[in-house]
Design an enzyme around this catalytic site. Structure first.
Site, PDB file in Angstrom:
ATOM      1  N   CYS A 129       0.867  -1.181   0.000  1.00  0.00           N
ATOM      2  CA  CYS A 129       0.000   0.000   0.000  1.00  0.00           C
ATOM      3  C   CYS A 129       0.905   1.232   0.000  1.00  0.00           C
ATOM      4  O   CYS A 129       2.017   1.165  -0.506  1.00  0.00           O
ATOM      5  CB  CYS A 129      -0.955  -0.018   1.206  1.00  0.00           C
ATOM      6  SG  CYS A 129      -0.123   0.098   2.804  1.00  0.00           S
ATOM      7  N   ARG A 130       0.468   2.326   0.574  1.00  0.00           N
ATOM      8  CA  ARG A 130       1.280   3.551   0.589  1.00  0.00           C
ATOM      9  C   ARG A 130       2.421   3.446   1.593  1.00  0.00           C
ATOM     10  O   ARG A 130       3.568   3.684   1.274  1.00  0.00           O
ATOM     11  CB  ARG A 130       0.409   4.765   0.905  1.00  0.00           C
ATOM     12  CG  ARG A 130       1.181   6.089   0.840  1.00  0.00           C
ATOM     13  CD  ARG A 130       0.297   7.283   1.154  1.00  0.00           C
ATOM     14  NE  ARG A 130      -0.371   7.177   2.434  1.00  0.00           N
ATOM     15  CZ  ARG A 130       0.174   7.514   3.610  1.00  0.00           C
ATOM     16  NH1 ARG A 130       1.380   7.999   3.664  1.00  0.00           N
ATOM     17  NH2 ARG A 130      -0.508   7.377   4.730  1.00  0.00           N
TER      18      ARG A 130
END
Length: 169
Positions: A129-130
């Site tokens: 993800c981020r």
């Protein structure tokens, strides 16, 4: 008696190494996530003795994740589609774990169904993800739903780009 075997994985994490019974799958899926700041800890009861067991998916740094990708693992990017189109690791497949709802994030209620339509439960999957928080929660959910070869990308896309690893748009 269950044949559940736990072993230490990378980063002092634990991962299920054997097939889990249906009742244990149910209990894992119903486990409450606590301490979200520390990427959540899912507690389950082992069928034989009801002792709490930490079922934390394996996490690896981005350089290791990149090598796994080169070795044939598939990359599941669980960021929102807006985040994904702005850049992602080459070859990544986007299935958002959460959606933006104003200033809040809401879990994608179809996440598991969408993942099952693109991945096999025994497939080697890297989840990013981020920053590493959503991907670890997604890895918990997938692991507790019978996915046996999930690996979280610690540091997420932020670390991926900071380390100059290949990206695509």
């Amino acid at each position: 008696m269950t044949s559940l075997t736990l072993f230490r994985a990378y980063n002092h994490s634990f991962r299920c190494a054997s097939s889990l019974s249906q009742s244990l799958h149910s209990r894992i899926a119903q486990a409450h996530y606590t301490d979200a700041r520390n990427y959540s800890v899912a507690l389950i009861k082992k069928e034989t003795d009801n002792e709490p067991v930490d079922v934390k998916p394996k996490s690896v740094p981005v350089h290791v994740a990149y090598q796994l990708l080169q070795d044939g693992h598939r990359y599941l990017d669980v960021r929102t589609s807006t985040e994904f189109v702005s850049g992602h690791p080459r070859g990544a497949i986007n299935i958002p774990y959460m959606f933006t709802n104003g200033q809040d994030m809401v879990k994608n209620s179809d996440f598991l169904k969408q993942v099952l339509s693109r991945f096999k439960q025994d497939e080697e999957i890297i989840i990013g993800c981020r920053s590493g928080k959503r991907s670890l929660m997604a890895a918990y959910d997938l692991q507790s739903s019978g996915f046996t070869r999930v690996t979280d990308v610690a540091g997420g896309y932020q670390d991926w780009t900071q380390n100059g690893l290949p990206t695509a748009k």
